[in-house]
Design a protein around this motif. Structure first.
Motif, PDB file in Angstrom:
ATOM      1  N   PRO A   1       7.909  -5.813  -4.770  1.00 29.67           N
ATOM      2  CA  PRO A   1       8.428  -7.116  -5.175  1.00 29.67           C
ATOM      3  C   PRO A   1       8.110  -7.466  -6.617  1.00 29.67           C
ATOM      4  O   PRO A   1       8.935  -8.009  -7.309  1.00 29.67           O
ATOM      5  CB  PRO A   1       7.744  -8.089  -4.202  1.00 29.67           C
ATOM      6  CG  PRO A   1       7.329  -7.264  -3.044  1.00 29.67           C
ATOM      7  CD  PRO A   1       7.060  -5.905  -3.585  1.00 29.67           C
TER       8      PRO A   1
ATOM      9  N   TRP B   1      -0.217 -10.043   0.953  1.00 26.57           N
ATOM     10  CA  TRP B   1      -0.478  -9.240  -0.244  1.00 26.57           C
ATOM     11  C   TRP B   1      -0.371 -10.151  -1.455  1.00 26.57           C
ATOM     12  O   TRP B   1       0.701 -10.663  -1.773  1.00 26.57           O
ATOM     13  CB  TRP B   1       0.523  -8.090  -0.342  1.00 26.57           C
ATOM     14  CG  TRP B   1       0.372  -7.246  -1.581  1.00 26.57           C
ATOM     15  CD1 TRP B   1      -0.760  -7.077  -2.327  1.00 26.57           C
ATOM     16  CD2 TRP B   1       1.392  -6.462  -2.208  1.00 26.57           C
ATOM     17  NE1 TRP B   1      -0.526  -6.229  -3.381  1.00 26.57           N
ATOM     18  CE2 TRP B   1       0.786  -5.836  -3.338  1.00 26.57           C
ATOM     19  CE3 TRP B   1       2.726  -6.226  -1.928  1.00 26.57           C
ATOM     20  CZ2 TRP B   1       1.505  -4.997  -4.180  1.00 26.57           C
ATOM     21  CZ3 TRP B   1       3.436  -5.380  -2.777  1.00 26.57           C
ATOM     22  CH2 TRP B   1       2.837  -4.773  -3.883  1.00 26.57           C
ATOM     23  N   ASN B   2      -1.494 -10.385  -2.106  1.00 28.58           N
ATOM     24  CA  ASN B   2      -1.539 -11.170  -3.328  1.00 28.58           C
ATOM     25  C   ASN B   2      -1.435 -10.221  -4.517  1.00 28.58           C
ATOM     26  O   ASN B   2      -2.303  -9.372  -4.731  1.00 28.58           O
ATOM     27  CB  ASN B   2      -2.847 -11.967  -3.417  1.00 28.58           C
ATOM     28  CG  ASN B   2      -2.941 -13.010  -2.312  1.00 28.58           C
ATOM     29  OD1 ASN B   2      -1.960 -13.668  -1.983  1.00 28.58           O
ATOM     30  ND2 ASN B   2      -4.120 -13.162  -1.732  1.00 28.58           N
TER      31      ASN B   2
ATOM     32  N   SER C   1       2.231 -13.782  -7.237  1.00 33.24           N
ATOM     33  CA  SER C   1       3.042 -13.767  -6.026  1.00 33.24           C
ATOM     34  C   SER C   1       2.216 -13.415  -4.802  1.00 33.24           C
ATOM     35  O   SER C   1       1.180 -12.765  -4.892  1.00 33.24           O
ATOM     36  CB  SER C   1       4.185 -12.760  -6.167  1.00 33.24           C
ATOM     37  OG  SER C   1       5.009 -13.059  -7.264  1.00 33.24           O
ATOM     38  N   SER C   2       2.712 -13.866  -3.658  1.00 32.72           N
ATOM     39  CA  SER C   2       2.132 -13.500  -2.367  1.00 32.72           C
ATOM     40  C   SER C   2       3.274 -13.145  -1.429  1.00 32.72           C
ATOM     41  O   SER C   2       4.296 -13.838  -1.395  1.00 32.72           O
ATOM     42  CB  SER C   2       1.310 -14.648  -1.775  1.00 32.72           C
ATOM     43  OG  SER C   2       0.163 -14.907  -2.559  1.00 32.72           O
ATOM     44  N   ASP C   3       3.097 -12.075  -0.674  1.00 33.14           N
ATOM     45  CA  ASP C   3       4.121 -11.647   0.272  1.00 33.14           C
ATOM     46  C   ASP C   3       3.490 -11.332   1.616  1.00 33.14           C
ATOM     47  O   ASP C   3       2.374 -10.786   1.682  1.00 33.14           O
ATOM     48  CB  ASP C   3       4.839 -10.384  -0.237  1.00 33.14           C
ATOM     49  CG  ASP C   3       5.735 -10.664  -1.422  1.00 33.14           C
ATOM     50  OD1 ASP C   3       6.829 -11.209  -1.217  1.00 33.14           O
ATOM     51  OD2 ASP C   3       5.326 -10.335  -2.560  1.00 33.14           O
ATOM     52  N   GLU C   4       4.213 -11.674   2.684  1.00 32.43           N
ATOM     53  CA  GLU C   4       3.807 -11.229   4.010  1.00 32.43           C
ATOM     54  C   GLU C   4       4.171  -9.756   4.147  1.00 32.43           C
ATOM     55  O   GLU C   4       5.308  -9.359   3.876  1.00 32.43           O
ATOM     56  CB  GLU C   4       4.522 -12.039   5.098  1.00 32.43           C
ATOM     57  CG  GLU C   4       4.007 -13.450   5.259  1.00 32.43           C
ATOM     58  CD  GLU C   4       4.604 -14.154   6.461  1.00 32.43           C
ATOM     59  OE1 GLU C   4       3.949 -15.076   6.991  1.00 32.43           O
ATOM     60  OE2 GLU C   4       5.715 -13.773   6.879  1.00 32.43           O
ATOM     61  N   VAL C   5       3.184  -8.966   4.553  1.00 32.73           N
ATOM     62  CA  VAL C   5       3.408  -7.529   4.682  1.00 32.73           C
ATOM     63  C   VAL C   5       2.858  -7.033   6.017  1.00 32.73           C
ATOM     64  O   VAL C   5       2.005  -7.675   6.641  1.00 32.73           O
ATOM     65  CB  VAL C   5       2.744  -6.741   3.524  1.00 32.73           C
ATOM     66  CG1 VAL C   5       3.418  -7.050   2.194  1.00 32.73           C
ATOM     67  CG2 VAL C   5       1.245  -7.025   3.451  1.00 32.73           C
TER      68      VAL C   5
ATOM     69  N   TYR D   1       5.933  -0.342   0.117  1.00 35.87           N
ATOM     70  CA  TYR D   1       5.364  -0.952  -1.072  1.00 35.87           C
ATOM     71  C   TYR D   1       4.243  -0.104  -1.657  1.00 35.87           C
ATOM     72  O   TYR D   1       4.029  -0.084  -2.861  1.00 35.87           O
ATOM     73  CB  TYR D   1       4.821  -2.339  -0.742  1.00 35.87           C
ATOM     74  CG  TYR D   1       5.878  -3.392  -0.483  1.00 35.87           C
ATOM     75  CD1 TYR D   1       7.192  -3.221  -0.898  1.00 35.87           C
ATOM     76  CD2 TYR D   1       5.550  -4.574   0.175  1.00 35.87           C
ATOM     77  CE1 TYR D   1       8.155  -4.188  -0.666  1.00 35.87           C
ATOM     78  CE2 TYR D   1       6.502  -5.551   0.416  1.00 35.87           C
ATOM     79  CZ  TYR D   1       7.807  -5.353  -0.006  1.00 35.87           C
ATOM     80  OH  TYR D   1       8.749  -6.318   0.229  1.00 35.87           O
TER      81      TYR D   1
ATOM     82  N   PRO E   1       7.246  -4.420   3.982  1.00 38.85           N
ATOM     83  CA  PRO E   1       7.557  -5.834   4.219  1.00 38.85           C
ATOM     84  C   PRO E   1       7.370  -6.207   5.688  1.00 38.85           C
ATOM     85  O   PRO E   1       7.605  -5.395   6.585  1.00 38.85           O
ATOM     86  CB  PRO E   1       9.033  -5.955   3.820  1.00 38.85           C
ATOM     87  CG  PRO E   1       9.331  -4.751   3.016  1.00 38.85           C
ATOM     88  CD  PRO E   1       8.411  -3.683   3.461  1.00 38.85           C
TER      89      PRO E   1
END
Length: 318
Positions: free
Chosen positions: A19, A60-61, A65-69, A110, A125
């Motif tokens: 991302p 995941w920071n 950004s932060s994403d749910e993984v 990722y 993801p």
């Protein structure tokens, strides 16, 4: 493009799966390594588990950004340090191949992260609708035949992408197809089962997967003691995916134990019984996928052609 070229191009491709490649991740000779401090579990226990590993829902920071993984930790048999080293090299190979793939119906990678077990864990993801199995349990009755045929075609397009690049899935089941928030599929966990078999020749497919496994992988010829998945065995499994998506039933649904399923396969019993009514054209095509002789199974291109024709016929009859 052959595998070697894909591996050589990996470092240039992997960034497109990420991302936002910022701080907290660095390239190594194996894959994009994510700093363990940047991955935070949402629970202390796995969100899901199967015979190939445990899945943790994480955040995941990276940078701002932060994403749910989903972080998948491979579960392999207890082995010596030398064996572990060899398995890590095999994982490197599969990780590199996966990272070089880019298709809308193939789950992107990722990177990898340490700290979830003896082997590198795989970071991808988070899929809001979970596995195909869980998705169909609550959505099957609301999906029209057109919706289900379209879902099957998308799954098959993902498999075609893999096969066109000589990548064998090897463990195509209802739990290794994930479903995104928009209801579209993502193929996951390809290549890992072959590592399992090579790491432990006595490995038997986990209970959930045995329903989908082509019979030749359970009873390999004497000159090939370690079975290897093929494009043809992927098609056999795809026939089971068709059965569940179209009719809501897993292969051999009336058999509760892996032992009974294996026995049925050795007896060449079909993965269906007479308790449900299947459209003749669907049944004939699924039977081709389940052919005892792998040479009799359709190619992935033939499956797509069949599904496209079925979609066209459904459109005309609507």
């Amino acid at each position: 493009m052959d595998v070697l070229n894909r591996l050589q191009q990996f470092l240039g491709l992997v960034g497109r799966h990420t991302p936002n490649r910022t701080s907290g991740a660095e390239h190594t000779g194996s894959a994009l390594c994510i700093e363990p401090s940047d991955i935070h579990k949402t629970t202390d226990y796995p969100t899901a588990s199967n015979g190939l590993g445990d899945v943790y829902k994480c955040i995941w920071n990276h940078g701002a950004s932060s994403d749910e993984v989903a972080v998948k930790s491979p579960r392999l048999p207890t082995m010596s340090d030398r064996e572990s080293l060899r398995i890590n090299k095999d994982l490197d190979r599969e990780i590199l191949i996966w990272a070089a793939l880019e298709h809308q119906y193939v789950l992107p990678l990722y990177g990898t992260v340490e700290g979830f077990g003896p082997f590198r864990a795989l970071v991808s993801p988070w899929m809001l609708n979970g596995t195909l199995n869980s998705y169909l349990k609550h959505a099957h009755e609301t999906l029209s035949l057109m919706d289900r045929l379209q879902l099957l075609k998308q799954i098959t397009e993902g498999l075609q992408y893999l096969h066109d690049r000589d990548v064998i899935h090897g463990d195509l089941t209802n739990n290794n197809v994930l479903v995104a928030a928009d209801g579209s599929p993502r193929l996951a966990d390809f290549g890992i089962s072959n590592i399992m078999v090579q790491s432990n020749p006595t490995f038997s497919y986990h209970t959930g997967a045995i329903r989908w496994v082509a019979p030749e992988l359970l009873d390999p010829p004497q000159d090939q003691p370690i079975p290897r998945a093929t494009k043809s065995s992927d098609i056999y499994a795809l026939g089971g995916i068709m059965l569940q998506v179209l009719y809501g039933k897993q292969p051999y649904w009336w058999l509760k134990s892996a032992t009974h399923v294996i026995s049925a396969k050795f007896k060449h019993a079909e993965p269906i019984d007479s308790s449900i009514k299947i459209q003749p054209n669907h049944l004939n095509f699924m039977r081709r996928c389940w052919s005892k002789e792998k040479e009799g199974r359709p190619s992935v291109e033939e499956v797509i052609d069949y599904l496209q024709e079925a979609l066209s016929n459904e459109t005309l009859s609507a």
